[in-house]
Design an enzyme around this catalytic site. Structure first.
Site, PDB file in Angstrom:
ATOM      1  NE  ARG A 142      -3.822   0.645   2.021  1.00  0.00           N
ATOM      2  CZ  ARG A 142      -5.015   0.723   2.612  1.00  0.00           C
ATOM      3  NH1 ARG A 142      -5.180   1.451   3.706  1.00  0.00           N
ATOM      4  NH2 ARG A 142      -6.042   0.064   2.131  1.00  0.00           N
TER       5      ARG A 142
ATOM      6  CD  GLN B 282     -13.058  -1.888  -0.061  1.00  0.00           C
ATOM      7  OE1 GLN B 282     -12.190  -1.658   0.745  1.00  0.00           O
ATOM      8  NE2 GLN B 282     -14.262  -2.351   0.269  1.00  0.00           N
TER       9      GLN B 282
ATOM     10  CG  ASP C  99     -13.586   6.436  -0.584  1.00  0.00           C
ATOM     11  OD1 ASP C  99     -13.480   6.282   0.650  1.00  0.00           O
ATOM     12  OD2 ASP C  99     -12.594   6.419  -1.357  1.00  0.00           O
TER      13      ASP C  99
ATOM     14  CB  CYS D 103     -14.008   1.273   0.606  1.00  0.00           C
ATOM     15  SG  CYS D 103     -13.486   3.002   0.664  1.00  0.00           S
TER      16      CYS D 103
ATOM     17  NE  ARG E 123     -10.655  -4.893   1.343  1.00  0.00           N
ATOM     18  CZ  ARG E 123      -9.831  -3.904   1.726  1.00  0.00           C
ATOM     19  NH1 ARG E 123     -10.255  -2.969   2.546  1.00  0.00           N
ATOM     20  NH2 ARG E 123      -8.600  -3.840   1.273  1.00  0.00           N
TER      21      ARG E 123
END
Ligand code: CP
Ligand code: NVA
Length: 308
Positions: free
Chosen positions: A106, A136, A228, A268, A296
């Site tokens: 990430r 995701q 989001d 998310c 997830r």
């Protein structure tokens, strides 16, 4: 398995069938987990997880998922790795390839992840960049499949910032034949090249991708309303400007009322109540955000089991 050895950088690289296979494997692994049936598919394997940005869900679900598959996971913060002191990505990639069986990363720059994947000879999984968040989407598709019983023909609206989530949702949802409408304010639209690409996938799958400014028009009669954060990781300094730019884009009860009566609300997470979504919508019966967060785990197990 056909996906073995592949990198998981964006859903652009996967066919509709491959995406559906990962979704179905996630559903299968979830059922096995609930039934207490062990799935030691990655026994003896190790995943390295490089984080340059914060994470709750991605970190915990990859680590727990790896454990449940019989392997182990290592948390590697870029603050502690030599990468943080300037060791090149291409060197880090080749060193880590000698120890690990897979890398999840990430970070900010998507090009960095591509470089890591180019030099690593083990699968690299993108755990979020400024441009994409593909793991995701597997969880989101599992969630939609569970709540709506299908993916093809689902009417899906995304309201808010045209960000990494928007990009990955457009790609993934278009590939599986959904009708996607995206509403963002002027100046915060998704990357037009990715919109065009998603439209080409939709033309192939029988779905559609429409981009507009009007959130009310976008959510009219849809099965899924998604939003989001207005300020993603790395955009903290723009919070106040963005708060003003996104007036009218908050998902509240009035906006949910424009969707189908049985529409679900997705996010998310992390969610910022009072900004992109109200507390009422987050806590409503239509909200499936915690099923989505749980998925997830099952999605990541499916991704790792497929590529590692
Ligand atoms: N949705 C998501 O990726 O959450 P984290 O940032 O907590 O990993
Ligand atoms: N768009 C958000 C997603 C967080 C999971 C971000 O990049 O911060």
């Amino acid at each position: 398995m056909s996906l073995k050895g592949r990198d998981f950088l964006t859903l652009k690289d996967f066919t509709r069938q491959e995406i559906e296979e990962m979704v179905n494997l996630g559903i299968d692994l979830k059922a096995k987990q609930k039934a207490g049936i062990p799935t030691p598919i990655l026994e003896g394997k190790t995943l390295g997880m490089i984080f340059q940005k914060s994470s709750t869900r991605t970190r915990v679900s990859f680590e727990v998922g790896m454990y449940q598959l019989g392997g182990s996971a290592l948390f590697l913060s870029t603050n502690d790795l030599q990468i943080g002191r300037g060791e090149p990505i291409k060197d880090t990639a080749r060193v880590l390839s000698r120890y690990l069986d897979g890398i999840m990363i990430r970070t900010y720059s998507h090009a960095d992840v591509e470089e890591l994947a180019e030099y690593a000879d083990i699968p690299v999984i993108n755990g979020l960049t400024d441009d994409y968040h593909p793991t995701q989407i597997i969880a989101d598709l599992i969630t939609i499949q569970e709540h709506k019983g299908k993916l093809e023909g689902i009417k899906f609206a995304y309201v808010g910032d045209g960000n990494n989530m928007t990009h990955s949702l457009m790609i993934g949802c278009a590939k599986v034949g959904m009708d996607v409408t995206v509403a963002c304010p002027d100046g915060y639209m998704p990357n037009p090249e990715i919109v065009a690409l998603a439209q080409s996938y939709a033309a192939e799958s029988g779905g559609s991708v429409t981009v507009m400014h009007d959130p009310k028009e976008a959510v009219k009669g849809v099965d899924v309303v998604y939003t989001d954060t207005w300020a993603s990781m790395g955009q903290e300094a723009e919070k106040e400007i963005r708060k003003k730019a996104f007036v009218g884009y908050q998902v509240d009860d009035a906006m949910m009322a424009l969707a189908k009566p049985d529409a679900i609300f997705m996010h998310c997470l992390p969610a910022y109540r009072g900004m992109e979504v109200t507390d009422e919508v987050m806590e409503s019966a239509q909200s499936v955000v915690f099923d989505e967060a749980e998925n997830r785990l099952h999605a990541h197990k499916a991704i790792m089991a497929s590529v590692m």
